[in-house]
Write a protein that holds these residues in place. Structure first.
Motif, PDB file in Angstrom:
ATOM      1  N   PHE A  38      -3.297  34.021 -36.405  1.00 18.80           N
ATOM      2  CA  PHE A  38      -3.822  34.901 -35.363  1.00 18.80           C
ATOM      3  C   PHE A  38      -2.829  34.907 -34.217  1.00 18.80           C
ATOM      4  CE2 PHE A  38      -6.021  35.354 -31.268  1.00 18.80           C
ATOM      5  CZ  PHE A  38      -6.473  36.655 -31.424  1.00 18.80           C
ATOM      6  N   ILE A  39      -2.503  36.095 -33.719  1.00 15.64           N
ATOM      7  CA  ILE A  39      -1.588  36.243 -32.587  1.00 15.64           C
ATOM      8  C   ILE A  39      -2.322  36.997 -31.491  1.00 15.64           C
ATOM      9  CG2 ILE A  39       0.650  37.077 -31.797  1.00 15.64           C
ATOM     10  CD1 ILE A  39       1.566  37.071 -34.717  1.00 15.64           C
ATOM     11  N   GLY A  40      -2.518  36.342 -30.354  1.00 14.34           N
ATOM     12  CA  GLY A  40      -3.220  36.959 -29.241  1.00 14.34           C
ATOM     13  C   GLY A  40      -3.662  35.890 -28.261  1.00 14.34           C
ATOM     14  N   MET A  49      -0.376  35.068 -45.296  1.00 12.31           N
ATOM     15  CA  MET A  49      -1.183  35.689 -46.340  1.00 12.31           C
ATOM     16  C   MET A  49      -2.219  36.617 -45.727  1.00 12.31           C
ATOM     17  SD  MET A  49      -1.937  32.834 -49.283  1.00 12.31           S
ATOM     18  CE  MET A  49      -2.994  34.012 -50.164  1.00 12.31           C
ATOM     19  N   VAL A  50      -2.814  36.169 -44.608  1.00 13.43           N
ATOM     20  CA  VAL A  50      -3.839  36.944 -43.914  1.00 13.43           C
ATOM     21  C   VAL A  50      -3.555  36.902 -42.426  1.00 13.43           C
ATOM     22  CG1 VAL A  50      -6.295  37.127 -43.361  1.00 13.43           C
ATOM     23  CG2 VAL A  50      -5.594  36.440 -45.669  1.00 13.43           C
ATOM     24  N   SER A  51      -3.540  38.061 -41.779  1.00 12.59           N
ATOM     25  CA  SER A  51      -3.395  38.144 -40.322  1.00 12.59           C
ATOM     26  C   SER A  51      -4.719  38.598 -39.729  1.00 12.59           C
ATOM     27  CB  SER A  51      -2.287  39.126 -39.941  1.00 12.59           C
ATOM     28  OG  SER A  51      -1.022  38.593 -40.246  1.00 12.59           O
ATOM     29  N   LEU A  52      -5.246  37.797 -38.827  1.00  8.24           N
ATOM     30  CA  LEU A  52      -6.575  38.013 -38.269  1.00  8.24           C
ATOM     31  C   LEU A  52      -6.494  38.818 -36.976  1.00  8.24           C
ATOM     32  CD1 LEU A  52      -9.630  37.322 -38.173  1.00  8.24           C
ATOM     33  CD2 LEU A  52      -8.984  35.137 -37.113  1.00  8.24           C
ATOM     34  N   GLY A  85       0.002  32.542 -28.990  1.00  5.63           N
ATOM     35  CA  GLY A  85      -0.310  33.376 -27.841  1.00  5.63           C
ATOM     36  C   GLY A  85      -0.694  32.535 -26.641  1.00  5.63           C
ATOM     37  N   HIS A  86      -0.863  33.195 -25.512  1.00  7.05           N
ATOM     38  CA  HIS A  86      -1.199  32.509 -24.257  1.00  7.05           C
ATOM     39  C   HIS A  86      -2.526  31.769 -24.405  1.00  7.05           C
ATOM     40  CE1 HIS A  86      -1.233  31.801 -19.952  1.00  7.05           C
ATOM     41  NE2 HIS A  86      -2.479  32.214 -19.918  1.00  7.05           N
TER      42      HIS A  86
END
Length: 394
Positions: free
Chosen positions: A165-167, A212-215, A191-192
């Motif tokens: 997860f990126i955010g 494999m999976v990006s949330l 992320g922050h």
């Protein structure tokens, strides 16, 4: 066209939060379309003493560059409505991209949209609201992905991260990630606010492709209805496999179950993630289909080309700024003793409760919430109280 882009380089003007979507993607997309593009950082608070200095610098840049279009992405009141009017009178077309109409429409877009030549929204459900308020200069667009990020998906067997997860870690995200881990699905977060911290823009696409999976979560930073975010296009573009929270109209852009996988709640999220991890062939097929769809229909070059076509003809000839009028507005921005006392009365109890940094932001928020409710669009002018009293915190 010659275009002056006016928005922040970093998310919320904070380098610790990484570079923003607009800076990362809009500038190269506009250049790829053949336009001469310049940038003015409207969120760099250290570059100016106050909002008067910021608006003066923007007008000076405009006078020097003579752009055809001034393209803004406003956070709140950093560019005064008087400045917008002066730009338009000087012959510039002024266009704003409104980012959060799902929850900011009442306090923001409906109060300022009519002041622009074109006002772009990414929230389809806002169109009836604009119509009901008699605002006709609205253009429906959507987030997208940079063509520079396009990369063929990597097979699941070659991915480094099972789920990423990126955010930023705002709202309920930390709790939701923790619940997902308790259900047996471990997520590597970037992320922050996360231990890994913010990542450079060029690494974001690499992390997506290596997962494999990006949330993706669809909630706004201040709550409100779920909304389509840029991430739903960026993940497939970069070659990742998108697992995203459902949002209104998302099916208009990606086919659920074929080009992306949607979840409704945290239990569904855990179940969908496990299924994808256990079925790499299905995961790979969805990643490939999503990538092909985004490459075909959902790049920023396509979005911005359509937006600029809607802008229409631009003016020619000299474009002079009415500086005497601007300086009258600038003088109205200076807070007097009464307003400075008001700031003290707001800040003191908030700092006692929340500390110096959070307390000042809370005081600014209280004044802003009162302002837009009581005086409407004046909030976004040189005379707006929240901007006059809380420059650094706005």
């Amino acid at each position: 066209m010659k275009i002056l882009c006016v928005f922040g380089r970093h998310n919320y003007g904070d380098p610790a939060r990484g570079e923003g979507v607009e800076y990362t993607h809009f500038l190269p997309a506009l250049r790829a379309l053949g336009h001469e593009v310049h940038f003015f950082d409207s969120l760099a608070r250290d570059a100016h003493a106050d909002f008067a200095a910021l608006n003066r610098a923007l007008l000076k840049s405009t006078e020097e560059l003579q752009p055809d279009v001034v393209f803004t992405v406003l956070l709140l009141a950093e560019v005064w409505l008087e400045t917008v009017a002066l730009l338009r009178r000087a012959g510039c077309k002024v266009v704003n991209w409104s980012t959060d109409d799902s929850w900011k429409y009442r306090e923001f877009a409906r109060l300022i949209a009519a002041d622009f030549d074109l006002f772009a929204t990414t929230f389809p459900d806002a169109l009836p609201w604009y119509a009901a308020d008699g605002i006709g200069n609205v253009f429906l667009t959507q987030w997208a992905a940079s063509a520079d990020w396009l990369a063929e998906p990597r097979p699941a067997r070659d991915c480094r991260y099972p789920v990423s997860f990126i955010g930023s870690a705002y709202g309920s995200r930390a709790e939701r990630i923790a619940r997902l881990g308790a259900a047996g699905v471990v997520v590597e977060c970037f992320g922050h606010g996360w231990p890994n911290g913010a990542v450079a823009a060029e690494r974001i696409a690499q992390i997506m492709r290596d997962s494999m999976v990006s949330l993706n979560f669809s909630e706004g930073s201040a709550g409100g209805p779920a909304q389509i975010k840029a991430r739903v296009f960026e993940v497939p573009a970069a070659g990742g496999m998108l697992l995203t929270e459902a949002a209104p109209h998302l099916q208009d852009y990606l086919v659920p179950g074929n080009e992306a996988v949607l979840f409704q709640d945290d239990a569904d999220l855990a179940a969908q993630a496990r299924q994808l991890l256990e079925d790499p062939d299905r995961r790979d097929a969805i990643a490939c289909a999503g990538h092909a769809r985004v490459a075909r229909q959902h790049t920023y070059e396509q979005r911005l080309r359509a937006l600029l076509q809607r802008v229409g003809a631009v003016a020619s000839g000299p474009r002079d700024i009415d500086w005497p009028e601007f300086e009258r507005h600038s003088r109205a921005h200076i807070p007097g003793p009464g307003l400075r006392l008001l700031r003290w009365l707001l800040v003191t109890p908030c700092v006692l409760v929340w500390g110096r940094t959070r307390g000042r932001r809370a005081a600014r928020r209280i004044l802003f919430e009162l302002s837009w409710r009581l005086v409407g669009r004046r909030t976004y002018t040189a005379a707006g109280w929240s901007g006059r009293l809380f420059y650094r915190e706005s």
